[in-house]
Design a protein around this motif. Structure first.
Motif, PDB file in Angstrom:
ATOM      1  N   UNK A  54      57.749  26.971  71.165  1.00 21.96           N
ATOM      2  CA  UNK A  54      58.724  28.357  69.873  1.00 21.96           C
ATOM      3  C   UNK A  54      60.291  28.173  70.507  1.00 21.96           C
ATOM      4  N   UNK A  55      60.684  28.138  71.943  1.00 21.64           N
ATOM      5  CA  UNK A  55      62.520  27.401  72.007  1.00 21.64           C
ATOM      6  C   UNK A  55      62.316  26.058  71.473  1.00 21.64           C
ATOM      7  N   UNK A  56      61.534  24.996  72.027  1.00 18.14           N
ATOM      8  CA  UNK A  56      61.538  24.029  71.740  1.00 18.14           C
ATOM      9  C   UNK A  56      61.331  23.741  69.661  1.00 18.14           C
ATOM     10  N   UNK A  57      60.747  24.180  69.496  1.00 24.98           N
ATOM     11  CA  UNK A  57      61.066  23.643  67.698  1.00 24.98           C
ATOM     12  C   UNK A  57      62.080  24.834  67.507  1.00 24.98           C
ATOM     13  N   UNK A  58      62.464  25.711  68.071  1.00 28.85           N
ATOM     14  CA  UNK A  58      63.899  26.095  67.588  1.00 28.85           C
ATOM     15  C   UNK A  58      64.887  25.733  67.264  1.00 28.85           C
ATOM     16  N   UNK A  59      64.888  25.284  68.581  1.00 30.37           N
ATOM     17  CA  UNK A  59      66.483  24.671  69.413  1.00 30.37           C
ATOM     18  C   UNK A  59      66.626  22.503  68.664  1.00 30.37           C
ATOM     19  N   UNK A  60      65.136  22.030  69.451  1.00 29.14           N
ATOM     20  CA  UNK A  60      64.914  20.919  69.049  1.00 29.14           C
ATOM     21  C   UNK A  60      64.022  20.274  67.645  1.00 29.14           C
ATOM     22  N   UNK A  61      63.426  21.636  67.129  1.00 31.97           N
ATOM     23  CA  UNK A  61      63.094  21.590  65.648  1.00 31.97           C
ATOM     24  C   UNK A  61      63.904  21.516  64.766  1.00 31.97           C
ATOM     25  N   UNK A  62      63.949  23.131  63.851  1.00 30.58           N
ATOM     26  CA  UNK A  62      65.297  23.464  62.960  1.00 30.58           C
ATOM     27  C   UNK A  62      66.597  23.227  63.449  1.00 30.58           C
ATOM     28  N   UNK A  63      66.774  23.265  64.945  1.00 35.43           N
ATOM     29  CA  UNK A  63      68.355  23.682  65.468  1.00 35.43           C
ATOM     30  C   UNK A  63      68.647  21.977  65.291  1.00 35.43           C
ATOM     31  N   UNK A  64      67.954  21.378  65.631  1.00 37.31           N
ATOM     32  CA  UNK A  64      68.186  19.430  65.539  1.00 37.31           C
ATOM     33  C   UNK A  64      68.508  18.930  63.747  1.00 37.31           C
ATOM     34  N   UNK A  65      67.461  19.310  63.256  1.00 41.39           N
ATOM     35  CA  UNK A  65      67.345  19.845  61.728  1.00 41.39           C
ATOM     36  C   UNK A  65      69.221  19.952  61.002  1.00 41.39           C
ATOM     37  N   UNK A  66      68.659  20.841  61.253  1.00 45.67           N
ATOM     38  CA  UNK A  66      70.471  21.228  60.953  1.00 45.67           C
ATOM     39  C   UNK A  66      72.301  20.850  61.366  1.00 45.67           C
ATOM     40  N   UNK A  67      72.059  20.877  62.951  1.00 47.56           N
ATOM     41  CA  UNK A  67      73.156  20.227  63.685  1.00 47.56           C
ATOM     42  C   UNK A  67      72.957  18.610  62.755  1.00 47.56           C
ATOM     43  N   UNK A  68      72.089  17.851  62.540  1.00 44.54           N
ATOM     44  CA  UNK A  68      72.285  16.570  62.048  1.00 44.54           C
ATOM     45  C   UNK A  68      72.690  16.442  60.644  1.00 44.54           C
ATOM     46  N   UNK A  69      72.205  17.736  59.960  1.00 44.29           N
ATOM     47  CA  UNK A  69      73.210  18.234  58.889  1.00 44.29           C
ATOM     48  C   UNK A  69      74.547  18.449  58.806  1.00 44.29           C
ATOM     49  N   UNK A  70      74.783  18.845  59.877  1.00 47.25           N
ATOM     50  CA  UNK A  70      76.184  19.319  60.303  1.00 47.25           C
ATOM     51  C   UNK A  70      76.797  18.153  60.682  1.00 47.25           C
ATOM     52  N   UNK A  71      76.362  17.633  61.127  1.00 41.91           N
ATOM     53  CA  UNK A  71      76.962  16.406  62.162  1.00 41.91           C
ATOM     54  C   UNK A  71      77.512  15.452  61.262  1.00 41.91           C
ATOM     55  N   UNK A  72      76.365  14.576  60.406  1.00 39.60           N
ATOM     56  CA  UNK A  72      76.398  13.850  58.673  1.00 39.60           C
ATOM     57  C   UNK A  72      77.701  14.294  58.227  1.00 39.60           C
ATOM     58  N   UNK A  73      77.561  15.261  57.343  1.00 40.09           N
ATOM     59  CA  UNK A  73      78.762  15.687  57.043  1.00 40.09           C
ATOM     60  C   UNK A  73      79.727  15.596  57.666  1.00 40.09           C
ATOM     61  N   UNK A  74      79.972  15.695  58.943  1.00 37.21           N
ATOM     62  CA  UNK A  74      81.310  16.737  59.008  1.00 37.21           C
ATOM     63  C   UNK A  74      82.185  15.020  60.100  1.00 37.21           C
ATOM     64  N   UNK A  75      80.917  14.202  60.229  1.00 31.46           N
ATOM     65  CA  UNK A  75      81.809  12.678  60.521  1.00 31.46           C
ATOM     66  C   UNK A  75      81.492  12.046  58.902  1.00 31.46           C
ATOM     67  N   UNK A  76      81.067  11.936  58.261  1.00 30.17           N
ATOM     68  CA  UNK A  76      81.928  11.189  56.706  1.00 30.17           C
ATOM     69  C   UNK A  76      82.658  11.953  56.371  1.00 30.17           C
ATOM     70  N   UNK A  77      83.159  13.431  56.263  1.00 30.15           N
ATOM     71  CA  UNK A  77      84.277  14.021  55.175  1.00 30.15           C
ATOM     72  C   UNK A  77      85.196  13.936  56.581  1.00 30.15           C
ATOM     73  N   UNK A  78      85.356  14.567  57.669  1.00 35.04           N
ATOM     74  CA  UNK A  78      85.952  14.993  58.439  1.00 35.04           C
ATOM     75  C   UNK A  78      87.083  14.422  59.455  1.00 35.04           C
ATOM     76  N   UNK A  79      86.054  12.784  60.138  1.00 38.98           N
ATOM     77  CA  UNK A  79      86.176  12.073  61.052  1.00 38.98           C
ATOM     78  C   UNK A  79      86.551  11.313  60.372  1.00 38.98           C
ATOM     79  N   UNK A  80      85.397   9.954  59.633  1.00 43.93           N
ATOM     80  CA  UNK A  80      85.932   9.159  58.433  1.00 43.93           C
ATOM     81  C   UNK A  80      86.575   8.780  56.912  1.00 43.93           C
TER      82      UNK A  80
END
Length: 131
Positions: free
Chosen positions: A98-124
């Motif tokens: 459960x820890x793996x699925x929530x942190x590295x599954x769901x969490x990683x997907x949501x974090x990757x979306x946030x990172x893509x948006x942030x990198x695209x709009x806020x950084x570059x």
């Protein structure tokens, strides 16, 4: 947009490998938090360079962009921790799976979306709309 997303994912994959490798190498010599902090910093640097010089095709790197990139990555890490915390402590799902699925599954997907948006709009900035 497809080329941009692919470049972002490739840079992220290489950065993840650098983070993981450095953590594994440092962990026998340092406490886990120090090892992870150094590995995270190295991974952020690799990801920034991959995105700056590859995905967004900059001719040079800038400390201000790196600072913004680091902030976006910290926010992504917070999302992953929040997913893990909500699952483990809020929902009572405490097994390693459960820890793996929530942190590295769901969490990683949501974090990757946030990172893509942030990198695209806020950084570059508007560089993401090119190509």
């Amino acid at each position: 947009m497809k080329r941009e997303a692919a470049g972002f994912l490739i840079a992220g994959g290489v950065a993840y490998a650098a983070d993981l490798t450095l953590f594994v190498l440092l962990r026998p010599h340092l406490d886990p938090l120090s090892a992870k902090a150094l590995a995270f910093l190295a991974g952020c640097t690799v990801a920034y360079l991959g995105n700056a010089l590859g995905t967004y095709r900059r001719r040079s790197v800038h400390l201000r962009e790196y600072g913004a990139f680091f902030g976006v990555n910290l926010a992504g890490a917070a999302v992953q921790l929040a997913c893990l915390g909500a699952s483990h402590y809020g929902l009572g799902l405490t097994s390693p799976l459960a820890d793996t699925l929530s942190g590295l599954g769901v969490g990683m997907v949501l974090a990757t979306c946030l990172r893509f948006w942030g990198t695209r709009t806020l950084v570059f900035g508007s560089a993401g709309s090119r190509g």
